[in-house]
Design a protein around this motif. Structure first.
Motif: not given
Length: 728
Positions: A501-504, A533-538, A572-577, A593-596
């Motif tokens: 999964i990608y989360i951007v 900001e998102v990383l601790p929540k994830l 499993d998950v890549l949190l990226a710009t 998943v694209i935040m904002d």
């Protein structure tokens, strides 16, 4: 008499000319005549005051019913409050200044009818109900006429509404334009008479009169038609000259050779090329066999297989004894291309090495973050010719980089590069020019391709390769919090099934100088969400999953390591710009998943979505947003969710953005060179202008028989803009 190049101070006086220069960047008579009205008011079509909404920039026609001044209690000063009506409602006008010194007090007495322009706002006085107002509006008194004919003329008059500036309102600009028109002396019309006759267009003098002082809507339409044509035609003349000049430049022909690297590569491809890939491949192969440089734009939707087409072109050049350079905008993408190319070539990429094929070449990678040893080896391979293909970032453009025989430059995602950067690589060839293939995964509407890339031949890959899976897209809106909760559950389900999964996020966050663009939300300002900001929540929401972080400020070795781990399935998950926006290819990734999501443009969302569904597994894209239903942001997201057709979305993107500047004015700090012409709606004008310009330039390359047109071109293309176009 006033000529187009006459300084405005000689016609209007120093005071007015100074304001026009400082406020609107208008210096000559020609500048002012090309400062077209942004729209036109018509007294017979009043905007009802009862329907005005907060935040709207409006122009209304109304009558003054009450004038009242009062001294401000909290600060020294005076406010003049004027109430106006149009019969459907009332509106308050507020002017701030010093008592007795205000012009509105003299101009706007009760009973005066006037045109008022400004931004609607609402305030609530202590007395109670909300009041709609225009604070410090621009205005133009409309003086009544007594006889019936004059009254009808007054009602029917078309009133130009100009972009104004501080110290010079709409009325003053209208008067200035009128003075210039009354004294205007034009040379012979620069447009060929046959062209004007063929398309039924009026003369230039009539066009200026019709755009600034139209007697009726038909006259205005004829004026707009002519002036739009001028913009399109002069630009297409410049591009036609570019195409003609490019055809005259020398380049080494690189025809296809039987039994070479390209044939060996084709023989071991594990899939069949699409019909589109074969057709475009033939076009490029023919271009490469000519003795003038190919200059071709290859556009294709996300996942259309551009890289394979580009690699086949590079191999044809290597077969012909030359080298190919692939220029990528980021290190992540350069490394991805390097791995992808060496992976597809296999033993064909290891010349002189154990296990390498007899007819193999070498592939070198050159980036700014490489260690000294790796960099030295890559530079040597490029300079000696040992590397037939060199992949790199901006590092390829540095002076110390040399090639033995550079035959082809492939520029990936060309919009990421500046003009000088693209040109620097072409200049590394002595005695000629390399062939150039420009690639973009951002679908470009036809009119933009003809205008912005009008000196390039265009190839389009519209067919996706077999095996590419469907991507479903859904908006996760604020009014349905259960959708967001389900998002995190779906991520866990996909990870449990062995998928990735990608989360951007729009920005990194918690970094100096990384504040993002704040927006208004419930009366407060909120910055876009950042990774930090998102990383601790994830870490709480996705407990047990292996999380990786990727953004532009990581050291290149860290970025490469994270990408390698994600590609290998160790995360499993890549949190990226948006560093993963283009080129990243992980077939096992199924969810984006694209935040904002409302903070991204249409084309960018489409690019990000294309990172999933790259294998046999279906893709899912979730657009998480706080944008309310019915807002423009939500409409944009709904449009992205409704189609995976990148060309349809590119047209939407063009509608929502400004036209942009096609001659580098933005880079030079000037306004757009397109004033009336719209790339979205004027396709037919651009098509005809391109055809006419091509014929004219073939017959008269230097415009010796068309001196008026040459002068028009020179005024549009000053030295800086011509340089921009020359290097584009």
């Amino acid at each position: 008499m006033a000529k187009l190049d006459e300084p405005l101070r000689k016609v209007l006086g120093d005071k007015t000319a100074k304001v026009l220069a400082s406020g609107l960047d208008l210096h000559t008579v020609g500048d002012l005549l090309h400062h077209y009205p942004r729209r036109y008011a018509h007294r017979g079509e009043l905007t009802p005051l009862s329907s005005l909404a907060d935040g709207e920039h409006v122009t209304v026609m109304a009558e003054v019913v009450k004038v009242q001044g009062r001294t401000l209690s909290r600060s020294p000063g005076y406010v003049l409050e004027i109430t106006v009506t149009d019969g459907t409602g009332e509106l308050k006008l507020s002017f701030f200044g010093r008592k007795g010194s205000y012009k509105p007090e003299k101009d706007l007495s009760p009973g005066t009818r006037a045109l008022f322009a400004g931004k609607i706002s609402t305030y609530r006085p202590r007395s109670g109900r909300a009041v709609r107002q225009l604070a410090h509006p621009q205005y133009k008194p409309i003086h009544a006429r007594e006889d019936a004919t004059a009254a009808q003329e007054w009602a029917d008059e078309i009133i130009p509404i100009y972009p104004a500036t501080k110290g010079l309102d709409i009325d003053a600009i209208t008067k200035s334009v009128g003075m210039v028109l009354d004294q205007l002396q034009l040379p012979d019309d620069p447009m060929p008479r046959l062209t004007l006759k063929r398309y039924g267009m009026i003369g230039l003098r009539d066009a200026y009169e019709g755009i600034h002082r139209p007697k009726d809507w038909e006259e205005l339409g004829r004026a707009r038609k002519r002036l739009k044509w001028d913009e399109a035609f002069v630009l297409q003349i410049a591009l036609a000259q570019r195409r003609l000049a490019a055809a005259a430049l020398p380049a080494k022909a690189r025809p296809a050779i039987e039994g070479g690297l390209l044939d060996a590569f084709d023989a071991r491809l594990p899939f069949d090329l699409t019909e589109g890939q074969r057709d475009v491949g033939r076009e490029i192969a023919e271009d490469l066999s000519l003795e003038h440089p190919m200059h071709r734009l290859l556009q294709g939707d996300v996942g259309a297989g551009k890289t394979v087409v580009a690699l086949r072109a590079m191999l044809q050049v290597v077969d012909g004894g030359g080298q190919a350079a692939l220029l990528a905008p980021t290190e992540v993408l350069a490394q991805q291309h390097f791995r992808s190319i060496t992976g597809m070539l296999g033993d064909l990429a290891h010349a002189g090495q154990l296990g390498g094929a007899d007819n193999a070449t070498n592939v070198a990678l050159l980036t700014g973050s490489q260690g000294a040893k790796a960099r030295k080896a890559a530079l040597l391979d490029a300079a000696s010719g040992a590397a037939g293909i060199v992949v790199g970032t901006h590092a390829l453009l540095q002076d110390q980089v040399r090639f033995a025989d550079l035959g082809l430059v492939v520029v990936d995602e060309q919009h990421r590069f500046g003009v000088e950067q693209r040109d620097a690589l072409r200049e590394k060839v002595t005695g000629g020019r390399p062939h150039v293939l420009v690639m973009t995964a951002t679908p470009i509407p036809r009119t933009v391709a003809m205008t912005v890339f009008g000196d390039l031949e265009t190839s389009v890959l519209g067919q996706l390769p077999a095996g590419r899976s469907e991507i479903r897209t859904h908006v996760v809106p604020p009014e349905k919090p259960a959708f967001l909760a389900r998002t995190w559950e779906r991520i866990k389900e996909e990870a449990a099934a062995g998928r990735q999964i990608y989360i951007v996020c729009p920005r990194i966050g918690e970094q100096e100088g990384d504040e993002g663009d704040a927006i208004e939300e419930d009366g407060e300002r909120r910055s876009p969400l950042g990774i930090m900001e998102v990383l601790p929540k994830l870490e709480v929401l996705l407990t047990g999953l292996r999380l990786g972080v990727l953004h532009g400020k990581l050291h290149p070795d860290e970025k490469d390591a994270v990408m390698r781990r994600f590609t290998a399935g160790e995360l499993d998950v890549l949190l990226a710009t948006t560093v993963i926006e283009v080129g990243v290819d992980v077939p096992n990734a199924t969810v984006m998943v694209i935040m904002d999501a409302d903070r991204f443009g249409v084309s960018q969302l489409h690019q990000l979505r294309g990172r999933v569904g790259r294998g046999t597994l279906p893709g899912l894209c979730l657009l998480v947003t706080d944008a309310e239903a019915g807002s423009k942001s939500r409409e944009r997201l709904d449009a992205v969710a409704s189609t995976t057709d990148g060309f349809k979305l590119s047209r939407l993107d063009l509608e929502q953005r400004r036209e942009g500047d096609v001659l580098g004015a933005t880079q030079a700090g000037r306004s757009s060179s397109l004033r009336l012409l719209t790339l979205q709606r004027d396709e037919e004008v651009i098509l005809h202008a391109r055809d006419e310009a091509t014929l004219l330039v073939e017959a008269d390359p230097d415009l010796e028989d068309n001196p008026g047109l040459a002068a028009e071109l020179a005024s549009l293309l000053d030295e800086e803009r011509a340089d921009f176009l020359e290097k584009a």
